[in-house]
Write an enzyme that holds these catalytic residues in place. Structure first.
Site, mmCIF file in Angstrom:
data_model
loop_
_atom_site.group_PDB
_atom_site.id
_atom_site.type_symbol
_atom_site.label_atom_id
_atom_site.label_comp_id
_atom_site.label_asym_id
_atom_site.label_seq_id
_atom_site.Cartn_x
_atom_site.Cartn_y
_atom_site.Cartn_z
ATOM 1 N N GLU A 132 10.123 -2.210 3.456
ATOM 2 C CA GLU A 132 9.320 -2.037 2.233
ATOM 3 C C GLU A 132 10.214 -1.591 1.081
ATOM 4 O O GLU A 132 10.093 -2.070 -0.044
ATOM 5 C CB GLU A 132 8.206 -1.016 2.491
ATOM 6 C CG GLU A 132 7.166 -1.548 3.464
ATOM 7 C CD GLU A 132 6.125 -0.530 3.899
ATOM 8 O OE1 GLU A 132 5.082 -0.963 4.384
ATOM 9 O OE2 GLU A 132 6.362 0.680 3.768
ATOM 10 N N LYS A 141 -5.984 8.565 -1.399
ATOM 11 C CA LYS A 141 -4.520 8.693 -1.275
ATOM 12 C C LYS A 141 -3.888 9.401 -2.485
ATOM 13 O O LYS A 141 -2.708 9.711 -2.471
ATOM 14 C CB LYS A 141 -3.874 7.299 -1.159
ATOM 15 C CG LYS A 141 -4.488 6.381 -0.102
ATOM 16 C CD LYS A 141 -3.814 6.548 1.218
ATOM 17 C CE LYS A 141 -4.275 5.577 2.276
ATOM 18 N NZ LYS A 141 -3.749 4.244 2.141
ATOM 19 N N GLY A 180 0.828 -1.205 0.000
ATOM 20 C CA GLY A 180 0.000 0.000 0.000
ATOM 21 C C GLY A 180 0.861 1.253 0.000
ATOM 22 O O GLY A 180 2.084 1.197 -0.194
ATOM 23 N N LYS A 212 5.380 6.534 1.781
ATOM 24 C CA LYS A 212 5.074 5.325 2.537
ATOM 25 C C LYS A 212 5.708 5.436 3.929
ATOM 26 O O LYS A 212 6.569 6.248 4.175
ATOM 27 C CB LYS A 212 5.622 4.086 1.817
ATOM 28 C CG LYS A 212 4.877 3.793 0.526
ATOM 29 C CD LYS A 212 5.332 2.528 -0.163
ATOM 30 C CE LYS A 212 5.470 1.333 0.702
ATOM 31 N NZ LYS A 212 4.283 1.016 1.503
ATOM 32 N N GLY A 245 3.627 5.163 6.894
ATOM 33 C CA GLY A 245 2.661 5.478 7.943
ATOM 34 C C GLY A 245 2.602 4.383 9.003
ATOM 35 O O GLY A 245 2.395 4.645 10.186
HETATM 36 C C1 5RP Z 1 3.385 1.000 6.087
HETATM 37 C C2 5RP Z 1 2.973 1.623 4.816
HETATM 38 C C3 5RP Z 1 1.590 1.396 4.351
HETATM 39 O O1 5RP Z 1 1.611 0.873 3.061
HETATM 40 C C4 5RP Z 1 0.847 2.703 4.362
HETATM 41 O O2 5RP Z 1 0.928 3.274 5.657
HETATM 42 C C5 5RP Z 1 -0.615 2.527 3.960
HETATM 43 O O3 5RP Z 1 -1.325 1.867 4.950
HETATM 44 P P1 5RP Z 1 -2.868 1.586 4.851
HETATM 45 O O4 5RP Z 1 -3.059 0.543 3.789
HETATM 46 O O5 5RP Z 1 -3.237 1.103 6.233
HETATM 47 O O6 5RP Z 1 -3.582 2.865 4.522
HETATM 48 O O7 5RP Z 1 3.715 2.293 4.142
HETATM 49 O O8 5RP Z 1 4.676 1.379 6.447
#
Ligand code: 5RP
Length: 219
Positions: free
Chosen positions: A105, A123, A84, A96, A98
């Site tokens: 990643e 997003k 994601g 990325k 969050g």
């Molecule tokens: C984790 C990430 C996630 O891909 C990003 O935070 C998106 O998260 P979500 O699918 O819960 O919205 O980078 O480190």
């Protein structure tokens, strides 16, 4: 997560499941959208038997789904990585981290032939920076790096109490307008004490699957 956003994330996750061919191993990211993808994997009759995972959280979920998690060092070829993002542009540049898993990643994205990013349409942005940019730092360098980020116009906030799977800290940088994500990623990567910048622009996603109210858009 609202019901609307959940439904959009589910559509994106489902579209990614439909991309699977006969991979025996895939890369799997972290977050609520990826969790929906993993839940879908668990229901597939013919699914990849192994995965490389970007976090301890995803590793546990994959294991519960009956998928064996391998160390990336043991994997010679990785065709597909699904993950994601917190923000994405039409050029498939991403913010990325969050969920704090940005370093692993980025490593898996670098190792994978194809990086497919699954998001819901909230997003999508014209310019990255509305979502605070996560930067993983070596703990003793936290204030040093924070000063460097502030000197570049950002407002870094320590994600207090959070320790990454690699034992590091995260600074969330507010107030940036990221007009040249490739240049900023390169510049911030050079700061002493920075482990990983949550910009995925030097190596962008290859395919963006955007869940919408009506279905999915791909870019
Ligand atoms: C984790 C990430 C996630 O891909 C990003 O935070 C998106 O998260 P979500 O699918 O819960 O919205 O980078 O480190």
């Amino acid at each position: 997560m609202s019901a609307d956003s959940d439904a959009k994330k589910k559509r994106a996750a489902q579209a990614a499941l439909e991309l699977l061919a006969d991979e025996s191993i895939i890369g799997v990211g972290t977050g609520s959208t990826v969790n929906l993808f993993i839940d879908g994997l668990a229901r597939l009759r013919h699914r990849p038997r192994r995965a490389v995972s970007s976090s301890e959280t995803s590793t546990a979920r994959l294991a519960a789904a009956g998928i064996e998690v391998r160390d990336l060092n043991e994997v010679r070829e990785l065709n597909l990585y699904i993950d994601g993002a917190d923000e994405a542009t039409a050029a498939r540049h991403l913010v990325k981290g969050g969920g704090g898993a940005l370093t692993r990643e980025k490593i898996i994205a670098a190792a994978a032939r194809r990086f497919v990013c699954i998001i819901d349409d909230t997003k999508l942005v014209e310019t990255l920076g509305r979502f605070p940019l996560p930067v993983e730092v070596i703990p003793m360098a936290r204030t040093l790096v924070a000063r460097e980020l502030a000197a570049r116009g950002g407002r870094p906030l320590w994600r207090e109490g959070f320790v990454t799977d690699n034992g590091n800290h995260i600074l969330d940088v507010h107030g940036l307008t990221i007009t040249d994500p490739v240049a900023l990623e390169r510049e911030l990567n050079q700061l002493t004490g920075v482990v990983t910048v949550g910009l995925f622009a030097v190596r962008p996603a290859d395919l963006l699957i955007v869940g919408t109210a009506r279905g999915v858009d791909t870019r």
